[in-house]
Design a protein around this motif. Structure first.
Motif, PDB file in Angstrom:
ATOM      1  N   ALA A  60       7.349  14.532  -4.108  1.00  0.00           N
ATOM      2  CA  ALA A  60       8.223  15.497  -4.773  1.00  0.00           C
ATOM      3  C   ALA A  60       9.423  15.854  -3.894  1.00  0.00           C
ATOM      4  O   ALA A  60      10.561  15.960  -4.380  1.00  0.00           O
ATOM      5  CB  ALA A  60       7.434  16.742  -5.146  1.00  0.00           C
ATOM      6  N   ALA A  61       9.185  16.023  -2.597  1.00  0.00           N
ATOM      7  CA  ALA A  61      10.276  16.370  -1.680  1.00  0.00           C
ATOM      8  C   ALA A  61      11.279  15.221  -1.578  1.00  0.00           C
ATOM      9  O   ALA A  61      12.500  15.443  -1.612  1.00  0.00           O
ATOM     10  CB  ALA A  61       9.710  16.705  -0.310  1.00  0.00           C
TER      11      ALA A  61
ATOM     12  N   GLY B 231      -1.223  16.098  -0.485  1.00  0.00           N
ATOM     13  CA  GLY B 231      -0.190  15.837   0.514  1.00  0.00           C
ATOM     14  C   GLY B 231       0.761  14.730   0.085  1.00  0.00           C
ATOM     15  O   GLY B 231       1.984  14.839   0.271  1.00  0.00           O
ATOM     16  N   GLU B 232       0.212  13.651  -0.486  1.00  0.00           N
ATOM     17  CA  GLU B 232       1.053  12.554  -0.957  1.00  0.00           C
ATOM     18  C   GLU B 232       1.946  13.013  -2.112  1.00  0.00           C
ATOM     19  O   GLU B 232       3.122  12.627  -2.194  1.00  0.00           O
ATOM     20  CB  GLU B 232       0.185  11.374  -1.391  1.00  0.00           C
ATOM     21  CG  GLU B 232      -0.475  10.638  -0.229  1.00  0.00           C
ATOM     22  CD  GLU B 232      -1.427   9.551  -0.699  1.00  0.00           C
ATOM     23  OE1 GLU B 232      -1.773   9.531  -1.902  1.00  0.00           O
ATOM     24  OE2 GLU B 232      -1.830   8.724   0.141  1.00  0.00           O
TER      25      GLU B 232
ATOM     26  N   THR C 230       0.831  -1.206   0.000  1.00  0.00           N
ATOM     27  CA  THR C 230       0.000   0.000   0.000  1.00  0.00           C
ATOM     28  C   THR C 230       0.865   1.255   0.000  1.00  0.00           C
ATOM     29  O   THR C 230       0.599   2.214  -0.734  1.00  0.00           O
ATOM     30  CB  THR C 230      -0.931   0.002   1.221  1.00  0.00           C
ATOM     31  OG1 THR C 230      -1.768  -1.163   1.173  1.00  0.00           O
ATOM     32  CG2 THR C 230      -1.811   1.229   1.248  1.00  0.00           C
ATOM     33  N   ARG C 231       1.911   1.252   0.806  1.00  0.00           N
ATOM     34  CA  ARG C 231       2.806   2.408   0.840  1.00  0.00           C
ATOM     35  C   ARG C 231       3.479   2.626  -0.515  1.00  0.00           C
ATOM     36  O   ARG C 231       3.633   3.767  -0.965  1.00  0.00           O
ATOM     37  CB  ARG C 231       3.862   2.212   1.929  1.00  0.00           C
ATOM     38  CG  ARG C 231       3.320   2.398   3.340  1.00  0.00           C
ATOM     39  CD  ARG C 231       4.374   2.068   4.383  1.00  0.00           C
ATOM     40  NE  ARG C 231       3.932   2.405   5.734  1.00  0.00           N
ATOM     41  CZ  ARG C 231       4.591   2.064   6.835  1.00  0.00           C
ATOM     42  NH1 ARG C 231       5.731   1.367   6.737  1.00  0.00           N
ATOM     43  NH2 ARG C 231       4.125   2.393   8.026  1.00  0.00           N
ATOM     44  N   ALA C 232       3.899   1.523  -1.160  1.00  0.00           N
ATOM     45  CA  ALA C 232       4.518   1.647  -2.479  1.00  0.00           C
ATOM     46  C   ALA C 232       3.529   2.217  -3.486  1.00  0.00           C
ATOM     47  O   ALA C 232       3.870   3.110  -4.277  1.00  0.00           O
ATOM     48  CB  ALA C 232       5.029   0.288  -2.946  1.00  0.00           C
ATOM     49  N   THR C 233       2.296   1.731  -3.443  1.00  0.00           N
ATOM     50  CA  THR C 233       1.278   2.204  -4.380  1.00  0.00           C
ATOM     51  C   THR C 233       0.977   3.678  -4.152  1.00  0.00           C
ATOM     52  O   THR C 233       0.833   4.448  -5.106  1.00  0.00           O
ATOM     53  CB  THR C 233       0.001   1.367  -4.231  1.00  0.00           C
ATOM     54  OG1 THR C 233       0.328  -0.012  -4.412  1.00  0.00           O
ATOM     55  CG2 THR C 233      -1.037   1.758  -5.255  1.00  0.00           C
ATOM     56  N   ASP C 234       0.879   4.082  -2.889  1.00  0.00           N
ATOM     57  CA  ASP C 234       0.604   5.485  -2.582  1.00  0.00           C
ATOM     58  C   ASP C 234       1.737   6.401  -3.060  1.00  0.00           C
ATOM     59  O   ASP C 234       1.495   7.555  -3.424  1.00  0.00           O
ATOM     60  CB  ASP C 234       0.397   5.668  -1.076  1.00  0.00           C
ATOM     61  CG  ASP C 234      -0.931   5.106  -0.592  1.00  0.00           C
ATOM     62  OD1 ASP C 234      -1.820   4.908  -1.434  1.00  0.00           O
ATOM     63  OD2 ASP C 234      -1.065   4.853   0.615  1.00  0.00           O
ATOM     64  N   PHE C 235       2.973   5.880  -3.042  1.00  0.00           N
ATOM     65  CA  PHE C 235       4.096   6.699  -3.487  1.00  0.00           C
ATOM     66  C   PHE C 235       4.178   6.725  -5.015  1.00  0.00           C
ATOM     67  O   PHE C 235       4.423   7.770  -5.628  1.00  0.00           O
ATOM     68  CB  PHE C 235       5.408   6.171  -2.904  1.00  0.00           C
ATOM     69  CG  PHE C 235       6.555   7.133  -3.016  1.00  0.00           C
ATOM     70  CD1 PHE C 235       6.813   8.051  -2.022  1.00  0.00           C
ATOM     71  CD2 PHE C 235       7.366   7.132  -4.144  1.00  0.00           C
ATOM     72  CE1 PHE C 235       7.861   8.963  -2.132  1.00  0.00           C
ATOM     73  CE2 PHE C 235       8.421   8.027  -4.276  1.00  0.00           C
ATOM     74  CZ  PHE C 235       8.673   8.949  -3.265  1.00  0.00           C
ATOM     75  N   ILE C 236       3.979   5.566  -5.637  1.00  0.00           N
ATOM     76  CA  ILE C 236       4.067   5.484  -7.103  1.00  0.00           C
ATOM     77  C   ILE C 236       2.909   6.225  -7.759  1.00  0.00           C
ATOM     78  O   ILE C 236       3.083   6.894  -8.781  1.00  0.00           O
ATOM     79  CB  ILE C 236       4.098   4.006  -7.539  1.00  0.00           C
ATOM     80  CG1 ILE C 236       5.411   3.351  -7.080  1.00  0.00           C
ATOM     81  CG2 ILE C 236       3.935   3.865  -9.048  1.00  0.00           C
ATOM     82  CD1 ILE C 236       5.410   1.846  -7.179  1.00  0.00           C
ATOM     83  N   ALA C 237       1.725   6.109  -7.166  1.00  0.00           N
ATOM     84  CA  ALA C 237       0.528   6.755  -7.729  1.00  0.00           C
ATOM     85  C   ALA C 237      -0.167   7.557  -6.644  1.00  0.00           C
ATOM     86  O   ALA C 237      -1.233   7.177  -6.149  1.00  0.00           O
ATOM     87  CB  ALA C 237      -0.412   5.692  -8.301  1.00  0.00           C
ATOM     88  N   PRO C 238       0.418   8.686  -6.201  1.00  0.00           N
ATOM     89  CA  PRO C 238      -0.165   9.470  -5.100  1.00  0.00           C
ATOM     90  C   PRO C 238      -1.549   9.995  -5.470  1.00  0.00           C
ATOM     91  O   PRO C 238      -1.793  10.415  -6.601  1.00  0.00           O
ATOM     92  CB  PRO C 238       0.839  10.613  -4.906  1.00  0.00           C
ATOM     93  CG  PRO C 238       1.570  10.705  -6.196  1.00  0.00           C
ATOM     94  CD  PRO C 238       1.629   9.326  -6.742  1.00  0.00           C
ATOM     95  N   ARG C 239      -2.440   9.972  -4.469  1.00  0.00           N
ATOM     96  CA  ARG C 239      -3.841  10.313  -4.738  1.00  0.00           C
ATOM     97  C   ARG C 239      -4.269  11.644  -4.117  1.00  0.00           C
ATOM     98  O   ARG C 239      -5.362  12.117  -4.378  1.00  0.00           O
ATOM     99  CB  ARG C 239      -4.742   9.188  -4.239  1.00  0.00           C
ATOM    100  CG  ARG C 239      -4.589   7.894  -5.010  1.00  0.00           C
ATOM    101  CD  ARG C 239      -5.336   6.751  -4.348  1.00  0.00           C
ATOM    102  NE  ARG C 239      -4.686   6.331  -3.111  1.00  0.00           N
ATOM    103  CZ  ARG C 239      -5.173   5.418  -2.277  1.00  0.00           C
ATOM    104  NH1 ARG C 239      -6.336   4.860  -2.544  1.00  0.00           N
ATOM    105  NH2 ARG C 239      -4.516   5.082  -1.187  1.00  0.00           N
TER     106      ARG C 239
END
Length: 526
Positions: free
Chosen positions: A381-382, A375-376, A363-372
């Motif tokens: 970007a940072a 804030g994500e 889930t963490r990988a998915t949120d980073f690869i495809a931020p929704r």
């Protein structure tokens, strides 16, 4: 390992029996997970019926990344050598932003392990090797074109209805293990549901055949110039085949995106040429879900039938094979009358913990690869901006945390210790190490697990180890890798479970300590 074999349906004697025949174990699903479990149980002298509704090994590469721990399991079953020889061995990767490199990583920087960090090998080759081994195993009855059509979960076992080209027949099983995949009919027949999350973003998988100068590394791009605003992944497979993953928009039409005239231009932009052939194309969505429990009476769920994760991180097939590595020795002890059925509750708790860990990482990988969310996107970007400047920021860049075995930190099968610093604590997965060479050939700790019994490690282990266990003693070499990895001092002992996890460790161990620890790990502790 001959892929794409088709297997003829054969009528079973059970179909002509007046009453349903009872078997100790029936496994549903002859994919990598079901085949591994069938072979494992047979090596423990247990007869197995394995049914599958297909008549062939699955087509398409599907899973391709097999981790060190999975290779150690395959090695225990006598299969890893051929798989490693056929596969593409790798341990390094690169992460890019645009066309600029962010950082590199090494998954196995320290030597002293028999198996590599990863191999890439098409799933059909893995299935072919497993099928060949199963067909040579007299204790496994592999029945193709046998579909589970009915399931009743009873107190003393499972009643099954099996559909075949010759009609239906009935079976009874002391234990049914459902390894029948993400769309598990077994799960549906018991009215069980997954809980978790399905992600909106879609990804294109394309296997392309080509000659290419790329190294045997995992390459991942954020916002590459050839696929602006999205992500991409490149992996090498055997036979000059390369796996390419390309992120698509959430509203992408899967059937449209799979058309060759749509796929080819995307890949041409990535490669800069058109000199390749499409081998296999698929479009998928991430799902991170699991059953609340993997043990339901006499029905046990494993692999994708029990849990699903995104493919980034190679946690699907690897976690399923590790499921049955955890289950096999426990189910054998129960069926042999050496342990109570309650031992199987530890399969549910331990592999449930592993599933939660895999889902969290996925889930963490998915949120980073495809931020929704904004804030994500800001966090990503940072992290991407800092990664090439500050090594600490690389930990926040997530292109898929790659599969590692879980530690069963709170396992009821572990014996707690106190005052021990260093080494591997109870519940930790074992670390391989070379043992004294025999006839000039290096032996390995992982090879000791082939015997399928608890292992006692330490000076004087031969004196400490009770009947039914295997003793391993460190060498006298002061830089002995085994001694160092397990934090062993003179008089210490470590007990490994048959699946390699640490069960106990003792300072100044006694034979009584070892017996107590084995009673606990086999579920006989009061």
């Amino acid at each position: 390992m001959q892929p794409f074999r088709q297997f003829a349906y054969r009528r079973s004697l059970d179909q002509d029996a007046a009453d349903p025949v009872r078997h100790p174990v029936v496994i549903v699903g002859a994919g990598p997970v079901g085949l591994t479990l069938a072979l494992d149980l047979a090596r423990r002298a247990l007869p197995v019926v394995l049914i599958d509704d297909a008549d062939r090994i699955g087509e398409g590469s599907r899973a391709i990344c097999f981790a060190k721990r999975t290779l150690e399991i395959f090695d225990r079953l006598g299969l890893a050598e051929a798989m490693v020889e056929k596969g593409v061995t790798w341990q390094k990767g690169k992460v890019f932003r645009g066309d600029a490199g962010l950082y590199e990583f090494d998954l196995l920087p320290e030597g002293g392990h028999k198996q590599p960090a990863f191999i890439n090998l098409q799933q059909f080759y893995v299935e072919a090797a497993l099928v060949e081994a199963v067909l040579a195993e007299p204790l496994v009855d592999l029945r193709w074109s046998n579909r589970l059509a009915g399931l009743v979960n009873r107190e003393d076992g499972a009643a099954l209805t099996i559909a075949t080209p010759d009609g239906n027949y009935s079976l009874h099983a002391d234990w049914l293990v459902a390894c029948d995949g993400a769309r598990s009919p077994s799960r549906d027949m018991l009215g069980l549901e997954f809980r978790g999350e399905a992600f909106e973003d879609r990804f294109l998988i394309a296997d392309v055949k080509m000659q290419a100068p790329f190294p045997t590394e995992r390459w991942f791009w954020f916002d590459p110039p050839f696929h602006s605003g999205q992500s991409a992944l490149l992996h090498k497979q055997p036979d000059d085949v390369w796996r390419i993953d390309l992120q698509l928009s959430p509203d992408a039409d899967p059937e449209h995106e799979k058309r060759p005239e749509i796929v080819r231009p995307r890949i041409e932009r990535m490669l800069g040429h058109a000199d390749f052939a499409l081998e296999w194309v698929s479009v998928y969505r991430f799902q991170c879900r699991r059953l609340d429990k993997f043990l339901h009476g006499r029905v046990i769920f494993a692999g994708d039938a029990a849990h699903q994760v995104s493919p980034f991180g190679a946690r699907g097939a690897n976690s399923g094979i590790q499921d049955v590595d955890n289950l096999g020795w426990k189910l054998a002890l129960v069926l042999q009358g050496k342990s109570p059925a309650a031992l199987l509750e530890s399969y549910d708790s331990e592999r449930g913990l592993a599933a939660d860990e895999n889902i969290l990482n996925s889930t963490r990988a998915t949120d980073f690869i495809a931020p929704r969310s904004p804030g994500e996107r800001l966090l990503r970007a940072a992290a991407l901006s800092l990664a090439p400047l500050a090594p600490f920021a690389q930990r926040f860049v997530n292109s898929g945390r790659l599969s590692l075995p879980s530690a069963y930190a709170a396992s009821p099968l572990s014996t707690a210790d106190a005052g021990w610093e260093g080494g591997l604590p109870p519940g930790a997965p074992f670390l391989d190490a070379p043992l004294p060479a025999k006839a000039g050939v290096t032996a390995w700790l992982s090879e000791v697990l082939r015997q399928g019994r608890p292992v006692v490690i330490g000076e004087g282990a031969s004196r400490l180890a009770p009947s039914g266990t295997v003793a391993v003693e460190p060498t006298a070499d002061g830089d002995d890798i085994l001694r160092r990895r397990y934090g062993l001092a003179p008089g210490d002992a470590v007990v490994l479970r048959p699946d390699g996890h640490v069960a106990a460790r003792f300072r100044q161990a006694s034979p009584a300590d070892i017996v107590m620890a084995i009673d606990r790990l086999e579920g006989r502790a009061s």
